[in-house]
Design a protein around this motif. Sequence first.
Motif, PDB file in Angstrom:
ATOM      1  N   VAL A  44      20.323  23.896  -1.395  1.00 24.70           N
ATOM      2  CA  VAL A  44      19.458  24.099  -0.452  1.00 24.70           C
ATOM      3  C   VAL A  44      19.622  25.020   0.584  1.00 24.70           C
ATOM      4  O   VAL A  44      18.542  25.667   1.202  1.00 24.70           O
ATOM      5  N   TRP A 143       7.605  21.344   5.494  1.00 30.46           N
ATOM      6  CA  TRP A 143       6.720  20.910   4.236  1.00 30.46           C
ATOM      7  C   TRP A 143       6.567  22.562   3.806  1.00 30.46           C
ATOM      8  O   TRP A 143       6.349  22.570   2.583  1.00 30.46           O
ATOM      9  N   TYR A 145       8.691  24.870   3.682  1.00 28.12           N
ATOM     10  CA  TYR A 145       9.897  25.169   2.936  1.00 28.12           C
ATOM     11  C   TYR A 145       9.869  24.453   1.493  1.00 28.12           C
ATOM     12  O   TYR A 145      10.085  25.104   0.596  1.00 28.12           O
ATOM     13  N   ARG A 146       9.626  23.099   1.643  1.00 32.25           N
ATOM     14  CA  ARG A 146       9.463  22.499   0.474  1.00 32.25           C
ATOM     15  C   ARG A 146       8.261  22.901  -0.856  1.00 32.25           C
ATOM     16  O   ARG A 146       8.747  23.039  -1.732  1.00 32.25           O
ATOM     17  N   GLU A 147       7.280  23.432  -0.055  1.00 31.35           N
ATOM     18  CA  GLU A 147       6.173  23.986  -1.114  1.00 31.35           C
ATOM     19  C   GLU A 147       6.342  25.409  -1.429  1.00 31.35           C
ATOM     20  O   GLU A 147       5.653  26.025  -2.151  1.00 31.35           O
ATOM     21  N   GLN A 325      14.187  23.101  -8.392  1.00 27.63           N
ATOM     22  CA  GLN A 325      13.534  23.089  -7.072  1.00 27.63           C
ATOM     23  C   GLN A 325      14.255  22.530  -6.262  1.00 27.63           C
ATOM     24  O   GLN A 325      13.980  21.109  -5.872  1.00 27.63           O
ATOM     25  N   ALA A 327      14.553  22.353  -2.923  1.00 29.76           N
ATOM     26  CA  ALA A 327      13.917  21.883  -1.622  1.00 29.76           C
ATOM     27  C   ALA A 327      13.368  20.455  -1.857  1.00 29.76           C
ATOM     28  O   ALA A 327      13.139  19.772  -1.005  1.00 29.76           O
ATOM     29  N   SER A 328      13.176  19.998  -3.384  1.00 27.70           N
ATOM     30  CA  SER A 328      12.467  18.603  -3.399  1.00 27.70           C
ATOM     31  C   SER A 328      13.468  17.495  -2.919  1.00 27.70           C
ATOM     32  O   SER A 328      12.836  16.793  -2.839  1.00 27.70           O
ATOM     33  N   LEU A 330      14.596  17.048  -0.322  1.00 33.48           N
ATOM     34  CA  LEU A 330      13.841  16.946   1.240  1.00 33.48           C
ATOM     35  C   LEU A 330      12.754  16.271   1.227  1.00 33.48           C
ATOM     36  O   LEU A 330      12.109  15.731   2.296  1.00 33.48           O
ATOM     37  N   ALA A 331      11.837  15.973   0.061  1.00 35.25           N
ATOM     38  CA  ALA A 331      10.587  15.241  -0.299  1.00 35.25           C
ATOM     39  C   ALA A 331      10.560  14.016  -0.044  1.00 35.25           C
ATOM     40  O   ALA A 331      11.615  13.687  -0.701  1.00 35.25           O
TER      41      ALA A 331
END
Length: 766
Positions: A44, A143, A145-147, A325, A327-328, A330-331
Amino acid sequence: MTASHVVALALTGLFILAAARHLKLPIRVFVATAAGALLAWALVFVTAGTWLKQVVKPSLAGEEIVVSATVTSLPEHLEHRSRFRITVDAVLSGPEDVSARDLLVTAYPGRPEIVAGTRARMALRLRPAAGRSNPGGFDRAGWYYREGLHGSGTLLEWTPLKEAVPLSTTIRWRARLHHGRGWLRDRMERAAPSLNHPGLIQALVIGDRQGMTSREWQAFLRTGTNHLMAISGLHVGLVAGFVGLLAGGLWSVSRALQGVARKAAFMALAGLFGAVIYAAMAGFSIPTQRAVIMLGAFMAALLWRREAFAWRGLMLAAIAVVVWQPASVLAPGFWFSFGAVTVILLLLQGRTRRPGWREAGTIQVMLALAMLPLSLAWFQLGSWIAPVANLVAVPVISLLVLPVLLVGAGLSALWTPLGAPFLYLGDGVLTMLLVLLERLSALPVLVDERRVPLAASLLGGLGVLLALQPRLRLGAVWTLLVGLALVLPLRPDIAEGALRAQLLDVGNSQSVLLQTRGHALLFDAGFGRDDGFSAGEQIVVPALRASGLRHLDRMILSHEHAAHAGGAPAVRDAVPVTEVLRRRPETHNERQCRAGQQWEWDGVRFEVLHPPPGWNDQASASCVLAVETAGGVRLVLTGGLSGLGEAILMRRSATIRESDLLVVPRGAGADSLSRGWLDDARPQIAWASTDGQRRGLAESVRQRLVAACIPLQETGVQGALRLEADTELRVTPGNRAQSRRLWHTTVPTTPIPREGCQTGRSAGPP
C-alpha cells in the motif's frame, strides 16, 4: 491511530493468540498471517507513493486542460449529468505539471451518446483528488486512491476522434470489457423498457448499481441484505454450478465430448469459464476477484484429484487480490467479502456431510450477526433484523431471481423479445421482496444507526470469533460481555456548563453542531441541490452519528436559502428533531426564529439576537445566535447575515462584538464585517465555511480579519473545525490534520496570529 487504538489492537491480538493456543493451532499460522499483513501494508505504501506523483494537485483546481483520452468505464447517464472514467493518452494543452492518467469526468447535462471505449478530444476543468473532510464522513481522497483515479474534471468540450492510435493492452482490455457491459445493459433495457426496478436488475446481472434508487438501496442497507447487490462469491458460485450442471448434461449426450475429457473435468472447466464470464460482466470487482480465484483453486484440486483445502483457497485468493490491487485492503468490500467467507468456513469446519436447510439457515443467521461489528464500524449502521431478512432474501434472490434474470439477459443478447418474459418475471419477484424489506426496515429499534468506536468494534469482532468456536462456547458469559461493547451507548465527555462546537465542511454553505452535556443543537443543515444531492444526508447526518447523537433537541435554520435549509429534510428523515426555529415555519413543531428568544441547557445560555419581529425571510433577516458558557466564553453564529441586517444588529446589540469566536456570515460579501464589528473587543478567532477553492468569503473580509489580528480558520482549507469551551477557548486542528492519511496530499495547520498582534484571552493549544 491513537493510544487507545493501539491498546485495543494489542488486546485483540492477545485474545486471538490465546484462542489459537486453546484450539491447538500452530503458531506459525498466525506468524504467517502477521507477515502477510505487514507485506500488504508495505505494498500500500509503495503504490500510494506512485499514485501521489500523478494526482491532480490542489494548486491545479479550476485549471483547464485539453487531452485525448479513452472512456474506460461503464458511463452513468442521468438527465442532468453523465459521469464516466477516462484514461489519458496525451495532454494536448494546459499546465505542464499535469501527469494524471485516470480521471473521473462529469458532463452537464447528460450525454447518453458517450459509451465505453469511445476515444475523444476533451477540454476539462480539473478538480484535485480530494473531498470534504468531516468526522464520520466519506473519505473521497481514499476512494480516488482505491479506484486508481488521479483526480476529476468537468467536461467543457467533447470532440470524438476517429484516427487510430496505438493504445496499451490494459486500456484496450478495460474499454472492451465495459463496452460489452454497456451493450448488454442496452439490450436488457430494450427488451424490458418498463421494469419497476431496472437498477436492481442491472446490479444483479452486470454489477452496475448506478441505476438503483435511494429508496431501493436503503431497503437493502437497513435490513443487512445489501451484500446481495454486490456480485460476490455466492452469485459467482451459483453461476459456476448452473453452468457446470448444464455442461454435465451436454457431456452425457455427446460422444465427442466423452472422448475428450472426463465428466468431472469438463464440468469443472465449464463452471470456471462461466464464473469468469459472469465476473467480467460485473467489471471484476474485488468480491468477484476473490470468488474466481477461490473457485479456480478448488477446480484445480478437482482436476488433479487432490483434496481441496478451503482455508488455503481463501489465503490464495487474499494474496492474489492484494498483489493485484494493494489498495483494496482499504475498501470495506475487501473485509466484508473475506470476513463472510471466513465465518462460513468456521461454521462448516469439522462437518462430514453436506449442510441441509437447517444448517443453511443457521449459517445465514450467524453470518448476519458476524457482520454487525464491521457494518457499525464502516457505515455507522447495523441491522438487528438482518438474520430474518437474509433468511428470506438470500434464497429468493440466489435461487429464483438471479437464474431467471441471467436467462433473460442471455436471451436478450440473442434477440431482445426472447428475454422480456424472464426479465419481467424477475422484476415482479423483486417488487414483492422490496415491499417486505421496506416493512422490516421500518420496525422500530431493529435498525441501529450510530457510531461505534474502533475499540468496541474490535471487541465485538472478538466476541463473534469466540461464539463461532465450539470449544470456546463454554465461555458464553465472557463472549456476551465482550459483545456488550457494541450495544452500550457512548457517554458524553462534556462537563456541566461547557460547550463543544463543530463547523462542518459543507462547501459554500453552512452547518454548525453545538453540544452541551445533555443537549444538541444544529445551526443550519448545509445545502440541498435540485439533482437530489443533500449535504444533510451525505455530511451532516454521518457527523451527528460520529458524535454519538441519536436525536437533536433543536435545529435552527438561519434563513430559507438552500445553502442553509436545503439539507434539513434529509436530517429530519434520519434523526428525530424536537423543535425547529426558522424564518418561515411549516409544520407543527416549527416556530419562527426572532430576536429575544432565550433558553439554558446544562448551564450554557443561548440567545437569538436577530431579526426583530416582523422581518421577512431574506438574508438580511438571518437568525443570529449567541451562546455563552458558564465560564463566560461567548460564541456568535451569524448564519447568512448581510447588508441592512448587519447594520440593524450592530445598532441594536452593543454586546454583539464581545465574542470569543465569530462564525462569519456564509457567502460574506465585500461589505460584510465593515460596520465596526471588528473594531472593539476582537474575537479570539473567526471561522468561515468555504469550499476547496476558498470561495464563500470575499477577499476584503479576509483582509479586515488580518488587519484586526483575528486568526481565520476555513473549512475549505482545514476541513471540519472543532473547539471546546468552558472557562477558556480550546481550538483543535481541523479535521484534515486530525484524520491524516497516507493518500492525502496536504494537511494545513491551525493558523497563528501575525507577530505583534494582540488578542484578548489566549486560545488554547492548536
